[in-house]
Write an enzyme that holds these catalytic residues in place. Structure first.
Site, PDB file in Angstrom:
ATOM      1  N   ASP A 168      -3.598   6.985 -26.668  1.00 31.20           N
ATOM      2  CA  ASP A 168      -4.776   7.628 -27.264  1.00 31.20           C
ATOM      3  C   ASP A 168      -4.906   9.050 -26.710  1.00 31.20           C
ATOM      4  OD1 ASP A 168      -5.589   6.933 -24.746  1.00 31.20           O
ATOM      5  OD2 ASP A 168      -7.491   6.036 -25.355  1.00 31.20           O
ATOM      6  N   SER A 169      -3.980   9.428 -25.827  1.00 27.58           N
ATOM      7  CA  SER A 169      -3.872  10.839 -25.425  1.00 27.58           C
ATOM      8  C   SER A 169      -3.533  11.704 -26.643  1.00 27.58           C
ATOM      9  CB  SER A 169      -2.807  11.019 -24.330  1.00 27.58           C
ATOM     10  OG  SER A 169      -1.594  10.400 -24.703  1.00 27.58           O
TER      11      SER A 169
ATOM     12  N   ASP B 231      -2.050   2.240 -28.040  1.00 24.07           N
ATOM     13  CA  ASP B 231      -3.334   2.123 -27.339  1.00 24.07           C
ATOM     14  C   ASP B 231      -4.419   1.626 -28.274  1.00 24.07           C
ATOM     15  OD1 ASP B 231      -3.499   2.697 -24.610  1.00 24.07           O
ATOM     16  OD2 ASP B 231      -3.308   4.856 -24.940  1.00 24.07           O
TER      17      ASP B 231
ATOM     18  N   LYS C   5      -2.162  -1.645 -25.692  1.00 27.71           N
ATOM     19  CA  LYS C   5      -2.607  -1.367 -24.314  1.00 27.71           C
ATOM     20  C   LYS C   5      -4.126  -1.208 -24.311  1.00 27.71           C
ATOM     21  CE  LYS C   5      -1.740   2.711 -22.110  1.00 27.71           C
ATOM     22  NZ  LYS C   5      -3.096   3.249 -21.906  1.00 27.71           N
TER      23      LYS C   5
ATOM     24  N   GLU D  11      -7.576  -0.410 -21.497  1.00 30.44           N
ATOM     25  CA  GLU D  11      -7.925   0.134 -20.183  1.00 30.44           C
ATOM     26  C   GLU D  11      -8.980  -0.741 -19.504  1.00 30.44           C
ATOM     27  OE1 GLU D  11      -9.075   4.242 -20.429  1.00 30.44           O
ATOM     28  OE2 GLU D  11      -7.196   4.820 -21.385  1.00 30.44           O
TER      29      GLU D  11
ATOM     30  N   GLU E 101      -2.571   4.450 -13.082  1.00 31.64           N
ATOM     31  CA  GLU E 101      -2.685   5.907 -13.239  1.00 31.64           C
ATOM     32  C   GLU E 101      -3.479   6.507 -12.079  1.00 31.64           C
ATOM     33  OE1 GLU E 101      -3.910   7.292 -17.110  1.00 31.64           O
ATOM     34  OE2 GLU E 101      -4.079   9.364 -16.414  1.00 31.64           O
TER      35      GLU E 101
HETATM   36  O1  KIV Z   1      -2.888   7.597 -23.600  1.00 29.29           O
HETATM   37  C1  KIV Z   1      -1.930   7.769 -22.820  1.00 29.29           C
HETATM   38  O2  KIV Z   1      -1.108   8.665 -22.973  1.00 29.29           O
HETATM   39  C2  KIV Z   1      -1.826   6.874 -21.678  1.00 29.29           C
HETATM   40  C3  KIV Z   1      -0.819   7.230 -20.631  1.00 29.29           C
HETATM   41  C4  KIV Z   1      -1.446   8.224 -19.736  1.00 29.29           C
HETATM   42  C5  KIV Z   1      -0.337   6.059 -19.890  1.00 29.29           C
HETATM   43  O3  KIV Z   1      -2.547   5.942 -21.570  1.00 29.29           O
END
Ligand code: KIV
Length: 275
Positions: free
Chosen positions: A44-45, A83, A113, A115, A182
């Protein structure tokens, strides 16, 4: 051959390092896949790197599906993880399952993924029990960075370190197949890595994790706003792109681009008659 979550777990058992990077589009995903990376994460970056937001919070399920589909079209070998965006999984198991299934069925991801831990451990359990492979993410969790006091190292104090360790255990108990750590001190990452059966994948968590991940735009030098200590820049594509664009502009202005060699030609007898 397509890498599976089982292969990722096996790598830890064999003591082989796991390599992972983020990707958000077809072109770069193809390069990463061809390079033989184990995992490609549609992070989600995408919110900060591609969509220009200040954080990952505004990213929607629609955004994630759009980018995951593009990446999936290029990925033939790497394990594709996507994500779950902020707000799509924290409060309702049903909603989380629906979103996760969309990322797998429509997006083409093989795993998702999430968090954090605490309240979401039960949701992770429901996801893994229903066949959704889940990657956890602890330490600095960007979706809730505000609550953590901003983008800073987590787990330096005993009580914080203890919480991250307990969260890791609970997530492993809920069935995750790997865990992103992280921005935690390398000693804590080593402690957790040595005690979990599932592999840890570090980003700013030192050399003792089972694998490493970076945000592709950071590695390529495309991110101007932030430069965390743990980022190693392997290229400066930001500067290279500036140079290329400036040259294009100069050539167009002086008339040297395009040349006739770079143009299509026709028999001039075929030109239209004067009116
Ligand atoms: O969203 C992302 O890029 C991430 C990485 C920092 C692991 O979660």
């Amino acid at each position: 051959m397509k890498i599976t979550v089982r292969d990722i777990i096996e790598k830890k058992k064999k003591g082989e390092k796991i390599t992972a990077l983020t990707a958000y589009d077809y072109a770069f995903a193809g390069v990463l896949d061809q390079a033989g990376l184990d995992i490609i994460l549609v992070g989600d970056s995408v919110g900060t790197t591609v969509l220009g937001y200040d954080s990952t919070v505004p990213v929607t399920m629609r955004d994630m599906l759009h980018h995951t589909k593009a990446v999936a079209r290029a990925v033939k070998n790497s394990l594709l993880v996507a994500d779950m965006p902020f707000g799509s999984y924290e409060n309702s198991t049903e909603r989380a399952l629906r979103g996760a299934r969309r990322l797998l069925k429509e997006g083409g991801a093989q795993a998702i993924k999430v968090e954090g831990a605490g309240g979401i451990v039960e949701i992770v359990k429901a996801m893994t029990a229903s066949g959704v492979p889940v990657m956890g993410h602890l330490g600095l969790t960007p979706q809730t960075a505000e609550q953590l006091g901003g983008y800073k190292v987590q787990g330096k104090l005993r009580n914080e370190a203890e919480k991250i360790w307990q969260d890791a255990r609970h997530l492993e108990g809920a069935g995750i197949f790997s865990l992103v750590l992280e921005c935690v001190p390398y000693q804590l990452a080593k402690f957790i890595t040595g005690r979990l059966k599932v592999p840890t994948i570090g980003i700013g968590a030192g050399p003792y994790c089972d694998g490493q991940i970076l945000v592709l735009n950071d590695l390529l030098g495309l991110e101007k706003r932030l430069r965390p200590k743990f980022v190693r820049r392997y290229a400066d594509l930001g500067r290279e792109t500036e140079r290329a664009v400036a040259s294009f502009k100069k050539d167009v202005l002086k008339g040297s681009y395009p040349s006739l060699k770079e143009s299509f030609a026709m028999d001039e007898n075929e030109l239209p008659g004067e009116a």
